[in-house]
Enzyme design. Structure first.
Site, mmCIF file in Angstrom:
data_model
loop_
_atom_site.group_PDB
_atom_site.id
_atom_site.type_symbol
_atom_site.label_atom_id
_atom_site.label_comp_id
_atom_site.label_asym_id
_atom_site.label_seq_id
_atom_site.Cartn_x
_atom_site.Cartn_y
_atom_site.Cartn_z
ATOM 1 N N ILE A 234 11.363 12.631 26.907
ATOM 2 C CA ILE A 234 11.385 12.533 25.453
ATOM 3 C C ILE A 234 11.015 11.091 25.098
ATOM 4 O O ILE A 234 11.475 10.150 25.735
ATOM 5 C CB ILE A 234 12.804 12.827 24.896
ATOM 6 C CG1 ILE A 234 13.367 14.148 25.435
ATOM 7 C CG2 ILE A 234 12.802 12.777 23.373
ATOM 8 C CD1 ILE A 234 12.627 15.378 25.019
ATOM 9 N N GLU A 235 10.193 10.939 24.061
ATOM 10 C CA GLU A 235 9.885 9.615 23.533
ATOM 11 C C GLU A 235 10.359 9.566 22.089
ATOM 12 O O GLU A 235 10.133 10.501 21.327
ATOM 13 C CB GLU A 235 8.370 9.356 23.554
ATOM 14 C CG GLU A 235 7.977 8.076 22.831
ATOM 15 C CD GLU A 235 6.470 7.937 22.585
ATOM 16 O OE1 GLU A 235 6.079 6.896 22.028
ATOM 17 O OE2 GLU A 235 5.712 8.862 22.917
ATOM 18 N N LEU A 236 11.028 8.490 21.728
ATOM 19 C CA LEU A 236 11.352 8.214 20.337
ATOM 20 C C LEU A 236 10.660 6.900 19.995
ATOM 21 O O LEU A 236 10.706 5.946 20.777
ATOM 22 C CB LEU A 236 12.859 8.104 20.119
ATOM 23 C CG LEU A 236 13.672 9.348 20.480
ATOM 24 C CD1 LEU A 236 15.146 9.131 20.183
ATOM 25 C CD2 LEU A 236 13.168 10.568 19.751
#
Length: 189
Positions: free
Chosen positions: A136-138
């Site tokens: 996951i990338e934020l």
């Protein structure tokens, strides 16, 4: 058999990204992660499915979880994978990258950060894994404007790697536009 060029077809009538489906070892472990960490909400899933799974929704996108306890049979990695920003990932924009990092630290989650800079614009990225190793990338990716390549003007270059004039588009975009222009000339003859 005759091969037609892709440009002869109209694009499919898409509206938006609807959902991402992910195989998981435990639906409930993954549901807890997507609810507690990312703020997704469990929604009704059609009762006609004959396999264990769950649907979640938020931010205009769905996450469909499909339970497969033998997922390790397909992925030989049984220990935590390194967090690699260049690996496949799902990216979400966030409002405060600093707050994201503090909350991940409070939860004891491992993460990696990266920075993308372009023409004075900075994007901060935070990468981490879900319980099944999906990355996951934020980020604050909205900082980089979306500029279609066709808006990058074609400027002939002097020599093979020198630009004739400064452009708002980068070197790679200029090379791609030059290649497209050359292809278009080839198609026309």
């Amino acid at each position: 058999m005759e091969i037609e060029e892709v440009s002869d077809y109209e694009a499919l009538p898409l509206l938006s990204l609807n959902h991402v489906s992910l195989l998981c070892r435990s639906v409930w472990d993954s549901v807890r992660f997507y609810e507690d960490v990312l703020g997704f909400v469990l929604i009704k899933r059609p009762s006609s499915f004959n396999f264990n799974g769950a649907w979640l929704y938020n931010y205009g996108i769905g996450i469909h979880l499909i339970e497969n306890p033998s997922i390790d049979d397909f992925d030989t990695v049984t220990e935590p994978r390194p967090i690699n920003p260049k690996d496949n990932h799902i990216s979400f924009q966030c409002t405060d990258v600093g707050l994201v990092k503090r909350r991940l630290e409070d939860m004891g989650m491992r993460y990696v950060t990266a920075v993308v800079e372009d023409d004075g614009t900075r994007v901060d990225q935070v990468f981490f894994h879900d319980p099944d190793g999906y990355m996951i990338e934020l980020c604050n990716c909205e900082n980089i404007p979306i500029i279609p390549l066709y808006s990058c003007s074609f400027k002939p270059r002097m020599g093979s790697f020198k630009r004739a004039a400064a452009s708002t588009c980068g070197f790679l975009e200029t090379v791609m536009m030059e290649s497209l222009s050359t292809d278009m000339l080839n198609f026309s003859f």
